[in-house]
Design an enzyme around this catalytic site. Structure first.
Site, mmCIF file in Angstrom:
data_model
loop_
_atom_site.group_PDB
_atom_site.id
_atom_site.type_symbol
_atom_site.label_atom_id
_atom_site.label_comp_id
_atom_site.label_asym_id
_atom_site.label_seq_id
_atom_site.Cartn_x
_atom_site.Cartn_y
_atom_site.Cartn_z
ATOM 1 N N LYS A 96 -8.023 4.629 -0.493
ATOM 2 C CA LYS A 96 -8.443 3.347 0.308
ATOM 3 C C LYS A 96 -9.555 3.254 0.055
ATOM 4 O O LYS A 96 -9.855 2.044 0.190
ATOM 5 C CB LYS A 96 -7.982 4.056 1.584
ATOM 6 C CG LYS A 96 -6.430 3.362 2.445
ATOM 7 C CD LYS A 96 -5.376 2.471 1.813
ATOM 8 C CE LYS A 96 -5.696 0.929 2.372
ATOM 9 N NZ LYS A 96 -4.901 0.062 1.753
ATOM 10 N N TYR A 106 -4.577 9.880 1.186
ATOM 11 C CA TYR A 106 -5.294 8.801 1.282
ATOM 12 C C TYR A 106 -6.433 7.789 1.603
ATOM 13 O O TYR A 106 -6.471 6.848 1.158
ATOM 14 C CB TYR A 106 -3.998 8.717 2.576
ATOM 15 C CG TYR A 106 -4.258 7.677 3.563
ATOM 16 C CD1 TYR A 106 -3.685 6.237 2.512
ATOM 17 C CD2 TYR A 106 -4.656 7.401 4.396
ATOM 18 C CE1 TYR A 106 -3.368 4.990 3.471
ATOM 19 C CE2 TYR A 106 -4.821 6.153 4.921
ATOM 20 C CZ TYR A 106 -4.041 4.823 4.294
ATOM 21 O OH TYR A 106 -4.036 3.908 5.527
ATOM 22 N N ALA A 140 0.873 -1.129 -0.065
ATOM 23 C CA ALA A 140 -0.056 -0.026 -0.208
ATOM 24 C C ALA A 140 0.900 1.052 0.099
ATOM 25 O O ALA A 140 1.918 1.077 0.104
ATOM 26 C CB ALA A 140 -1.092 0.142 1.395
HETATM 27 N N1 LIG Z 1 0.212 1.731 9.165
HETATM 28 C C1 LIG Z 1 -1.342 2.382 9.260
HETATM 29 O O1 LIG Z 1 -1.844 2.701 10.808
HETATM 30 C C2 LIG Z 1 -2.354 1.356 8.758
HETATM 31 C C3 LIG Z 1 -2.118 0.801 7.620
HETATM 32 N N2 LIG Z 1 -3.599 0.555 7.721
HETATM 33 C C4 LIG Z 1 -3.424 -0.160 5.912
HETATM 34 O O2 LIG Z 1 -2.768 -1.894 6.402
HETATM 35 C C5 LIG Z 1 -1.510 -2.570 5.365
HETATM 36 C C6 LIG Z 1 -0.724 -2.358 5.949
HETATM 37 O O3 LIG Z 1 0.330 -1.023 5.931
HETATM 38 P P1 LIG Z 1 1.778 -0.646 6.817
HETATM 39 O O4 LIG Z 1 1.901 -2.273 6.684
HETATM 40 O O5 LIG Z 1 1.642 0.025 7.931
HETATM 41 O O6 LIG Z 1 2.189 -0.668 5.915
HETATM 42 P P2 LIG Z 1 3.606 -0.144 5.216
HETATM 43 O O7 LIG Z 1 4.071 1.150 4.721
HETATM 44 O O8 LIG Z 1 4.203 -1.290 6.377
HETATM 45 O O9 LIG Z 1 4.126 -0.975 4.314
HETATM 46 C C7 LIG Z 1 3.769 -1.101 3.154
HETATM 47 C C8 LIG Z 1 3.900 -2.155 2.128
HETATM 48 O O10 LIG Z 1 3.989 -2.060 0.514
HETATM 49 C C9 LIG Z 1 5.258 -1.807 -0.076
HETATM 50 N N3 LIG Z 1 4.430 -1.021 -1.144
HETATM 51 C C10 LIG Z 1 4.316 0.462 -1.306
HETATM 52 N N4 LIG Z 1 4.017 -0.041 -3.579
HETATM 53 C C11 LIG Z 1 4.120 -0.882 -3.623
HETATM 54 C C12 LIG Z 1 3.817 -1.709 -4.919
HETATM 55 N N5 LIG Z 1 3.763 -0.766 -5.657
HETATM 56 N N6 LIG Z 1 3.639 -2.857 -5.176
HETATM 57 C C13 LIG Z 1 3.912 -3.709 -3.818
HETATM 58 N N7 LIG Z 1 4.441 -3.271 -2.584
HETATM 59 C C14 LIG Z 1 4.402 -1.997 -2.799
HETATM 60 C C15 LIG Z 1 6.004 -1.297 0.759
HETATM 61 O O11 LIG Z 1 7.774 -1.142 -0.237
HETATM 62 P P3 LIG Z 1 8.120 -0.254 -0.018
HETATM 63 O O12 LIG Z 1 8.570 0.478 1.180
HETATM 64 O O13 LIG Z 1 9.453 -0.851 -0.340
HETATM 65 O O14 LIG Z 1 7.948 0.646 -1.403
HETATM 66 C C16 LIG Z 1 6.259 -1.676 1.897
HETATM 67 O O15 LIG Z 1 6.662 -2.567 2.450
HETATM 68 C C17 LIG Z 1 -2.357 -1.342 4.080
HETATM 69 O O16 LIG Z 1 -3.407 -1.504 3.309
HETATM 70 C C18 LIG Z 1 -2.617 0.233 4.722
HETATM 71 O O17 LIG Z 1 -3.478 0.860 4.330
HETATM 72 C C19 LIG Z 1 -5.074 0.343 7.903
HETATM 73 C C20 LIG Z 1 -5.038 1.324 8.928
HETATM 74 C C21 LIG Z 1 -3.595 2.437 9.545
HETATM 75 C C1 LIG Z 2 5.243 13.957 14.973
HETATM 76 C C2 LIG Z 2 4.074 14.097 15.736
HETATM 77 C C3 LIG Z 2 2.517 13.768 15.285
HETATM 78 N N1 LIG Z 2 1.609 14.391 15.964
HETATM 79 C C4 LIG Z 2 0.581 13.675 15.389
HETATM 80 C C5 LIG Z 2 0.043 14.124 14.307
HETATM 81 C C6 LIG Z 2 -1.261 13.209 13.682
HETATM 82 O O1 LIG Z 2 -2.623 13.799 14.385
HETATM 83 C C7 LIG Z 2 -1.026 11.848 15.294
HETATM 84 C C8 LIG Z 2 -0.303 10.739 14.061
HETATM 85 O O2 LIG Z 2 0.254 11.359 12.794
HETATM 86 P P1 LIG Z 2 1.029 9.964 12.661
HETATM 87 O O3 LIG Z 2 1.400 10.745 10.547
HETATM 88 O O4 LIG Z 2 2.333 9.404 13.171
HETATM 89 O O5 LIG Z 2 -0.053 9.184 12.228
HETATM 90 P P2 LIG Z 2 -0.532 8.900 11.112
HETATM 91 O O6 LIG Z 2 -0.313 8.425 9.865
HETATM 92 O O7 LIG Z 2 -1.790 10.041 10.172
HETATM 93 O O8 LIG Z 2 -1.272 7.825 10.781
HETATM 94 C C9 LIG Z 2 -2.954 6.426 10.715
HETATM 95 O O9 LIG Z 2 -1.210 5.911 9.099
HETATM 96 C C10 LIG Z 2 -2.602 5.450 8.600
HETATM 97 C C11 LIG Z 2 -1.690 4.659 6.925
HETATM 98 C C12 LIG Z 2 -3.434 5.045 8.586
HETATM 99 O O10 LIG Z 2 -4.607 3.973 8.120
HETATM 100 C C13 LIG Z 2 -4.257 5.146 9.970
HETATM 101 O O11 LIG Z 2 -4.555 4.853 10.460
HETATM 102 C C14 LIG Z 2 -3.942 5.967 11.062
HETATM 103 O O12 LIG Z 2 -2.472 5.165 11.575
HETATM 104 O O13 LIG Z 2 -0.142 12.731 15.832
HETATM 105 C C15 LIG Z 2 1.294 15.396 17.302
HETATM 106 O O14 LIG Z 2 0.703 15.788 17.755
HETATM 107 N N2 LIG Z 2 2.712 15.822 17.675
HETATM 108 C C16 LIG Z 2 4.304 14.813 16.777
HETATM 109 O O15 LIG Z 2 4.863 15.570 17.266
#
Ligand SMILES: NC(=O)C1=CN([C@@H]2O[C@H](COP(=O)(O)OP(=O)(O)OC[C@H]3O[C@@H](n4cnc5c(N)ncnc54)[C@H](OP(=O)(O)O)[C@@H]3O)[C@@H](O)[C@H]2O)C=CC1
Ligand SMILES: Cc1cn([C@H]2C[C@H](O)[C@@H](COP(=O)(O)OP(=O)(O)O[C@H]3O[C@@H](C)C(=O)[C@@H](O)[C@H]3O)O2)c(=O)[nH]c1=O
Length: 278
Positions: free
Chosen positions: A128, A124, A59
Protein backbone atom coordinates in the site's frame (compact mmCIF):
# COMPACT_ATOMS: atom_id res chain seq x y z
CA UNK A 1 -23.45 16.22 -13.30
CA UNK A 2 -20.06 14.86 -12.19
CA UNK A 3 -19.01 11.51 -13.61
CA UNK A 4 -17.52 9.05 -11.13
CA UNK A 5 -15.76 5.82 -12.05
CA UNK A 6 -15.49 3.32 -9.19
CA UNK A 7 -13.20 0.27 -9.28
CA UNK A 8 -13.49 -2.80 -7.04
CA UNK A 9 -17.22 -2.11 -6.99
CA UNK A 10 -18.29 -5.23 -5.08
CA UNK A 11 -15.92 -4.60 -2.16
CA UNK A 12 -16.92 -3.28 1.27
CA UNK A 13 -15.98 0.37 0.80
CA UNK A 14 -17.16 0.59 -2.81
CA UNK A 15 -20.57 -0.75 -1.76
CA UNK A 16 -20.87 1.99 0.85
CA UNK A 17 -19.70 4.67 -1.57
CA UNK A 18 -22.13 3.61 -4.31
CA UNK A 19 -24.96 3.96 -1.77
CA UNK A 20 -23.78 7.32 -0.47
CA UNK A 21 -23.09 9.23 -3.70
CA UNK A 22 -25.88 11.57 -4.72
CA UNK A 23 -26.34 13.81 -7.75
CA UNK A 24 -23.56 12.10 -9.78
CA UNK A 25 -23.36 9.76 -12.74
CA UNK A 26 -21.78 6.63 -11.27
CA UNK A 27 -19.94 4.02 -13.35
CA UNK A 28 -19.05 1.17 -11.02
CA UNK A 29 -16.94 -1.77 -12.17
CA UNK A 30 -16.44 -5.04 -10.33
CA UNK A 31 -13.13 -6.91 -10.60
CA UNK A 32 -14.68 -9.09 -13.32
CA UNK A 33 -15.74 -6.03 -15.32
CA UNK A 34 -12.52 -4.08 -14.89
CA UNK A 35 -9.35 -5.78 -13.70
CA UNK A 36 -7.13 -2.88 -12.66
CA UNK A 37 -3.99 -4.89 -13.43
CA UNK A 38 -5.03 -4.85 -17.11
CA UNK A 39 -3.85 -1.43 -18.27
CA UNK A 40 -5.66 -1.72 -21.62
CA UNK A 41 -8.97 -2.22 -19.86
CA UNK A 42 -8.22 0.67 -17.48
CA UNK A 43 -7.31 2.91 -20.38
CA UNK A 44 -10.33 1.96 -22.49
CA UNK A 45 -12.84 2.59 -19.69
CA UNK A 46 -11.32 5.87 -18.56
CA UNK A 47 -10.98 7.15 -22.14
CA UNK A 48 -14.60 6.23 -22.91
CA UNK A 49 -16.23 7.57 -19.75
CA UNK A 50 -13.92 10.56 -19.19
CA UNK A 51 -14.75 10.63 -15.47
CA UNK A 52 -14.27 13.72 -13.31
CA UNK A 53 -13.24 11.39 -10.47
CA UNK A 54 -11.86 7.87 -10.31
CA UNK A 55 -12.47 6.33 -6.89
CA UNK A 56 -10.12 3.38 -6.60
CA UNK A 57 -11.62 0.86 -4.19
CA UNK A 58 -9.91 -2.09 -5.86
CA UNK A 59 -7.21 -3.56 -3.68
CA UNK A 60 -5.52 -6.65 -2.35
CA UNK A 61 -6.62 -6.59 1.31
CA UNK A 62 -5.76 -10.06 2.65
CA UNK A 63 -3.22 -9.00 5.28
CA UNK A 64 -2.05 -12.48 6.29
CA UNK A 65 -2.13 -14.05 2.81
CA UNK A 66 -0.03 -11.17 1.48
CA UNK A 67 2.93 -12.58 3.40
CA UNK A 68 3.02 -15.47 0.88
CA UNK A 69 1.55 -13.58 -2.10
CA UNK A 70 3.85 -10.58 -2.18
CA UNK A 71 3.99 -10.34 -5.96
CA UNK A 72 0.21 -10.34 -6.31
CA UNK A 73 -0.21 -7.76 -3.53
CA UNK A 74 2.28 -5.39 -5.18
CA UNK A 75 0.79 -5.96 -8.63
CA UNK A 76 -2.66 -4.81 -7.47
CA UNK A 77 -1.77 -2.31 -4.73
CA UNK A 78 1.21 -0.63 -6.41
CA UNK A 79 1.85 -1.40 -10.09
CA UNK A 80 -1.81 -1.15 -11.18
CA UNK A 81 -2.23 1.99 -9.07
CA UNK A 82 0.75 3.65 -10.75
CA UNK A 83 -0.75 2.94 -14.18
CA UNK A 84 -4.13 4.23 -13.01
CA UNK A 85 -2.54 7.49 -11.85
CA UNK A 86 -0.83 7.91 -15.23
CA UNK A 87 -4.08 7.38 -17.13
CA UNK A 88 -5.96 9.65 -14.71
CA UNK A 89 -3.44 12.38 -15.42
CA UNK A 90 -3.69 11.81 -19.18
CA UNK A 91 -7.48 12.28 -19.07
CA UNK A 92 -7.48 14.99 -16.37
CA UNK A 93 -9.46 12.91 -13.89
CA UNK A 94 -8.98 13.36 -10.16
CA UNK A 95 -7.85 10.09 -8.58
CA UNK A 96 -9.20 9.27 -5.12
CA UNK A 97 -7.29 6.39 -3.56
CA UNK A 98 -7.34 4.68 -0.17
CA UNK A 99 -4.35 3.65 1.87
CA UNK A 100 -4.01 2.27 5.36
CA UNK A 101 -2.79 2.80 8.91
CA UNK A 102 -0.61 -0.28 8.26
CA UNK A 103 1.94 1.97 6.46
CA UNK A 104 3.11 2.86 10.00
CA UNK A 105 5.19 0.69 12.34
CA UNK A 106 3.16 1.33 15.48
CA UNK A 107 6.05 2.44 17.65
CA UNK A 108 4.37 5.63 18.91
CA UNK A 109 1.80 6.47 21.56
CA UNK A 110 -0.09 9.38 20.03
CA UNK A 111 -1.99 9.61 16.73
CA UNK A 112 0.22 9.62 13.63
CA UNK A 113 0.50 12.91 11.74
CA UNK A 114 0.21 12.65 7.94
CA UNK A 115 3.88 13.44 7.44
CA UNK A 116 5.17 11.03 10.10
CA UNK A 117 7.78 8.66 8.60
CA UNK A 118 6.27 5.45 7.29
CA UNK A 119 7.67 1.99 8.01
CA UNK A 120 5.31 -0.89 7.28
CA UNK A 121 5.72 -4.05 9.34
CA UNK A 122 3.98 -6.37 6.87
CA UNK A 123 3.79 -7.01 3.11
CA UNK A 124 0.27 -5.62 2.73
CA UNK A 125 1.39 -2.33 4.34
CA UNK A 126 4.50 -2.23 2.15
CA UNK A 127 2.43 -2.76 -1.00
CA UNK A 128 0.00 0.00 0.00
CA UNK A 129 2.89 2.36 0.73
CA UNK A 130 4.35 1.61 -2.71
CA UNK A 131 0.96 2.54 -4.19
CA UNK A 132 0.97 5.85 -2.29
CA UNK A 133 4.47 6.66 -3.53
CA UNK A 134 3.60 5.82 -7.13
CA UNK A 135 0.59 8.15 -7.12
CA UNK A 136 2.57 10.95 -5.50
CA UNK A 137 5.33 10.62 -8.09
CA UNK A 138 2.98 10.63 -11.07
CA UNK A 139 1.54 13.78 -9.52
CA UNK A 140 -1.89 13.59 -11.13
CA UNK A 141 -4.69 15.46 -9.36
CA UNK A 142 -5.07 13.05 -6.47
CA UNK A 143 -6.28 12.46 -2.96
CA UNK A 144 -4.88 9.59 -0.90
CA UNK A 145 -6.92 8.85 2.21
CA UNK A 146 -5.33 6.62 4.81
CA UNK A 147 -8.21 4.92 6.57
CA UNK A 148 -8.14 2.19 9.23
CA UNK A 149 -9.88 -0.85 10.69
CA UNK A 150 -12.75 -0.51 8.23
CA UNK A 151 -16.06 -2.24 8.91
CA UNK A 152 -19.60 -2.21 7.61
CA UNK A 153 -22.82 -4.16 8.14
CA UNK A 154 -21.79 -6.28 5.13
CA UNK A 155 -18.62 -7.68 3.59
CA UNK A 156 -15.69 -9.41 5.22
CA UNK A 157 -14.69 -7.41 8.29
CA UNK A 158 -14.20 -7.65 12.06
CA UNK A 159 -17.70 -6.35 12.92
CA UNK A 160 -19.44 -8.86 10.66
CA UNK A 161 -17.24 -11.67 11.88
CA UNK A 162 -18.15 -11.00 15.54
CA UNK A 163 -21.80 -10.60 14.58
CA UNK A 164 -22.00 -13.82 12.56
CA UNK A 165 -19.64 -16.31 14.21
CA UNK A 166 -21.17 -19.29 16.01
CA UNK A 167 -18.37 -19.21 18.61
CA UNK A 168 -19.70 -18.34 22.06
CA UNK A 169 -16.29 -17.45 23.48
CA UNK A 170 -13.69 -15.32 21.72
CA UNK A 171 -10.13 -14.41 22.67
CA UNK A 172 -9.23 -11.01 21.23
CA UNK A 173 -5.98 -9.06 21.40
CA UNK A 174 -5.82 -6.09 23.75
CA UNK A 175 -2.29 -5.17 22.64
CA UNK A 176 -3.16 -3.44 19.36
CA UNK A 177 -4.78 -0.01 19.42
CA UNK A 178 -6.31 1.84 16.48
CA UNK A 179 -9.44 3.53 15.19
CA UNK A 180 -12.25 1.30 13.93
CA UNK A 181 -13.82 3.23 11.07
CA UNK A 182 -17.25 2.81 9.55
CA UNK A 183 -17.27 2.45 5.77
CA UNK A 184 -20.59 4.33 5.84
CA UNK A 185 -18.82 7.38 7.31
CA UNK A 186 -15.97 7.21 4.79
CA UNK A 187 -18.60 7.01 2.05
CA UNK A 188 -20.49 10.06 3.32
CA UNK A 189 -17.22 11.96 3.36
CA UNK A 190 -16.60 10.98 -0.28
CA UNK A 191 -19.97 12.44 -1.22
CA UNK A 192 -19.07 15.62 0.64
CA UNK A 193 -15.68 15.84 -1.09
CA UNK A 194 -17.09 15.42 -4.57
CA UNK A 195 -19.61 18.19 -4.04
CA UNK A 196 -17.19 20.46 -2.14
CA UNK A 197 -13.78 19.76 -3.64
CA UNK A 198 -11.19 22.22 -2.29
CA UNK A 199 -8.70 20.93 -4.93
CA UNK A 200 -6.11 20.76 -2.20
CA UNK A 201 -4.56 17.54 -3.44
CA UNK A 202 -2.35 15.28 -1.35
CA UNK A 203 -2.35 12.69 1.41
CA UNK A 204 -4.82 12.76 4.32
CA UNK A 205 -6.02 10.67 7.23
CA UNK A 206 -9.68 9.83 7.69
CA UNK A 207 -10.90 7.69 10.61
CA UNK A 208 -13.70 7.74 13.11
CA UNK A 209 -12.51 9.80 16.07
CA UNK A 210 -11.03 8.06 19.10
CA UNK A 211 -8.99 4.92 19.60
CA UNK A 212 -9.42 1.50 21.18
CA UNK A 213 -8.04 -2.04 21.12
CA UNK A 214 -9.52 -4.83 19.01
CA UNK A 215 -10.64 -6.36 22.34
CA UNK A 216 -12.51 -3.19 23.35
CA UNK A 217 -14.06 -3.00 19.88
CA UNK A 218 -15.19 -6.64 20.11
CA UNK A 219 -16.75 -5.94 23.51
CA UNK A 220 -18.57 -2.88 22.15
CA UNK A 221 -19.96 -4.89 19.21
CA UNK A 222 -20.97 -7.71 21.56
CA UNK A 223 -22.81 -5.27 23.80
CA UNK A 224 -24.51 -3.20 21.11
CA UNK A 225 -25.74 -6.30 19.25
CA UNK A 226 -26.79 -8.09 22.51
CA UNK A 227 -24.76 -11.11 21.44
CA UNK A 228 -23.95 -12.28 24.99
CA UNK A 229 -20.64 -13.81 23.94
CA UNK A 230 -17.74 -14.15 26.33
CA UNK A 231 -14.90 -11.94 25.10
CA UNK A 232 -11.52 -12.62 26.69
CA UNK A 233 -8.57 -10.23 26.38
CA UNK A 234 -5.33 -11.84 25.19
CA UNK A 235 -1.88 -10.35 24.69
CA UNK A 236 -1.12 -12.30 21.51
CA UNK A 237 -3.05 -13.94 18.72
CA UNK A 238 -0.90 -15.82 16.23
CA UNK A 239 -1.17 -14.47 12.68
CA UNK A 240 1.06 -14.78 9.59
CA UNK A 241 1.49 -11.01 9.34
CA UNK A 242 2.76 -8.72 12.05
CA UNK A 243 0.47 -5.76 12.82
CA UNK A 244 1.35 -2.34 14.28
CA UNK A 245 0.71 -2.16 18.01
CA UNK A 246 -0.58 1.42 17.72
CA UNK A 247 -2.02 2.97 14.58
CA UNK A 248 -4.46 5.75 15.44
CA UNK A 249 -4.07 8.65 13.00
CA UNK A 250 -4.45 12.38 13.43
CA UNK A 251 -7.26 13.65 11.16
CA UNK A 252 -7.06 17.39 11.97
CA UNK A 253 -5.70 18.28 8.51
CA UNK A 254 -8.67 16.54 6.86
CA UNK A 255 -11.18 18.31 9.11
CA UNK A 256 -9.65 21.70 8.32
CA UNK A 257 -9.08 21.35 4.58
CA UNK A 258 -12.44 19.74 3.84
CA UNK A 259 -14.37 21.63 6.54
CA UNK A 260 -15.72 18.32 7.78
CA UNK A 261 -16.38 16.98 11.26
CA UNK A 262 -15.55 13.25 11.40
CA UNK A 263 -17.92 11.19 13.57
CA UNK A 264 -16.74 9.45 16.74
CA UNK A 265 -16.09 5.68 16.90
CA UNK A 266 -19.19 5.34 19.05
CA UNK A 267 -21.45 7.20 16.58
CA UNK A 268 -19.93 5.22 13.71
CA UNK A 269 -20.68 1.94 15.46
CA UNK A 270 -24.24 2.95 16.40
CA UNK A 271 -25.03 3.65 12.77
CA UNK A 272 -23.57 0.36 11.51
CA UNK A 273 -25.41 -1.54 14.25
CA UNK A 274 -28.70 0.16 13.29
CA UNK A 275 -28.13 -0.71 9.62
CA UNK A 276 -27.16 -4.29 10.53
CA UNK A 277 -30.36 -4.78 12.55
CA UNK A 278 -32.63 -3.31 9.86
N1 LIG B 1 -10.69 -3.22 5.05
C1 LIG B 1 -9.98 -2.45 5.85
O1 LIG B 1 -9.95 -2.64 7.06
C2 LIG B 1 -9.20 -1.31 5.30
C3 LIG B 1 -9.13 -1.06 3.94
N2 LIG B 1 -8.33 -0.04 3.48
C4 LIG B 1 -8.26 0.24 2.04
O2 LIG B 1 -9.55 0.64 1.60
C5 LIG B 1 -9.76 0.20 0.26
C6 LIG B 1 -11.05 -0.58 0.16
O3 LIG B 1 -10.95 -1.71 1.00
P1 LIG B 1 -12.16 -2.74 1.24
O4 LIG B 1 -13.40 -2.24 0.64
O5 LIG B 1 -12.13 -3.11 2.66
O6 LIG B 1 -11.62 -3.99 0.41
P2 LIG B 1 -12.39 -5.26 -0.10
O7 LIG B 1 -11.42 -6.38 0.00
O8 LIG B 1 -13.73 -5.38 0.55
O9 LIG B 1 -12.64 -4.90 -1.63
C7 LIG B 1 -11.62 -4.82 -2.55
C8 LIG B 1 -12.21 -5.06 -3.90
O10 LIG B 1 -11.15 -4.98 -4.86
C9 LIG B 1 -11.40 -5.96 -5.82
N3 LIG B 1 -10.20 -6.30 -6.55
C10 LIG B 1 -9.14 -7.07 -6.15
N4 LIG B 1 -8.24 -7.17 -7.13
C11 LIG B 1 -8.72 -6.45 -8.18
C12 LIG B 1 -8.27 -6.18 -9.48
N5 LIG B 1 -7.11 -6.68 -9.92
N6 LIG B 1 -9.01 -5.40 -10.29
C13 LIG B 1 -10.18 -4.90 -9.86
N7 LIG B 1 -10.68 -5.12 -8.64
C14 LIG B 1 -9.96 -5.89 -7.81
C15 LIG B 1 -11.97 -7.14 -5.07
O11 LIG B 1 -12.68 -7.95 -5.95
P3 LIG B 1 -12.69 -9.55 -5.78
O12 LIG B 1 -13.27 -9.80 -4.44
O13 LIG B 1 -13.51 -10.03 -6.92
O14 LIG B 1 -11.23 -9.96 -5.87
C16 LIG B 1 -12.88 -6.43 -4.06
O15 LIG B 1 -14.18 -6.28 -4.57
C17 LIG B 1 -8.50 -0.58 -0.12
O16 LIG B 1 -7.61 0.27 -0.79
C18 LIG B 1 -7.90 -0.98 1.22
O17 LIG B 1 -6.50 -1.17 1.15
C19 LIG B 1 -7.59 0.75 4.31
C20 LIG B 1 -7.64 0.55 5.65
C21 LIG B 1 -8.49 -0.45 6.27
C1 LIG C 1 -9.85 -13.99 14.38
C2 LIG C 1 -9.16 -13.28 15.52
C3 LIG C 1 -8.34 -12.21 15.29
N1 LIG C 1 -7.72 -11.59 16.31
C4 LIG C 1 -6.86 -10.43 16.05
C5 LIG C 1 -5.90 -10.57 14.88
C6 LIG C 1 -5.62 -9.13 14.55
O1 LIG C 1 -4.56 -8.69 15.40
C7 LIG C 1 -6.91 -8.41 14.92
C8 LIG C 1 -7.73 -7.98 13.72
O2 LIG C 1 -7.74 -9.02 12.81
P1 LIG C 1 -8.36 -8.91 11.38
O3 LIG C 1 -7.69 -9.97 10.58
O4 LIG C 1 -9.84 -8.91 11.47
O5 LIG C 1 -7.96 -7.47 10.89
P2 LIG C 1 -6.85 -7.00 9.88
O6 LIG C 1 -6.89 -7.84 8.66
O7 LIG C 1 -5.55 -6.83 10.54
O8 LIG C 1 -7.45 -5.58 9.54
C9 LIG C 1 -6.71 -4.70 8.75
O9 LIG C 1 -7.15 -4.86 7.41
C10 LIG C 1 -6.40 -4.10 6.50
C11 LIG C 1 -7.00 -4.32 5.11
C12 LIG C 1 -6.20 -2.70 6.89
O10 LIG C 1 -5.88 -1.85 6.06
C13 LIG C 1 -6.12 -2.37 8.35
O11 LIG C 1 -6.51 -1.02 8.61
C14 LIG C 1 -6.92 -3.30 9.22
O12 LIG C 1 -8.30 -3.02 9.18
O13 LIG C 1 -7.66 -9.32 15.72
C15 LIG C 1 -7.88 -12.00 17.62
O14 LIG C 1 -7.30 -11.42 18.55
N2 LIG C 1 -8.72 -13.06 17.86
C16 LIG C 1 -9.35 -13.73 16.87
O15 LIG C 1 -10.09 -14.72 17.13
Amino acid sequence: MKKILITGANGMLATAIKNALSGCEVYAFSSQELDITCSQSLHKNIATILPDYIINCAAYTAVDLAETEEEKAFKINALAVEKMAQIAEQYRATLIHFSTDYVFDGNVSKPYAVDHPTRPVNIYGASKLAGEKAITQVNAKHYIFRISWLYAPYGKNFFNWIAETDLEELSIVNTQTGSPTSALDVADFMNHLIHNDPKNYGTYHFTNQGEMTWYAFAKAINQKLDLNKTINPVATFKTAAKRPTYSAMDCKKTEQVFNYLTPSISDGLDRVVARYKS
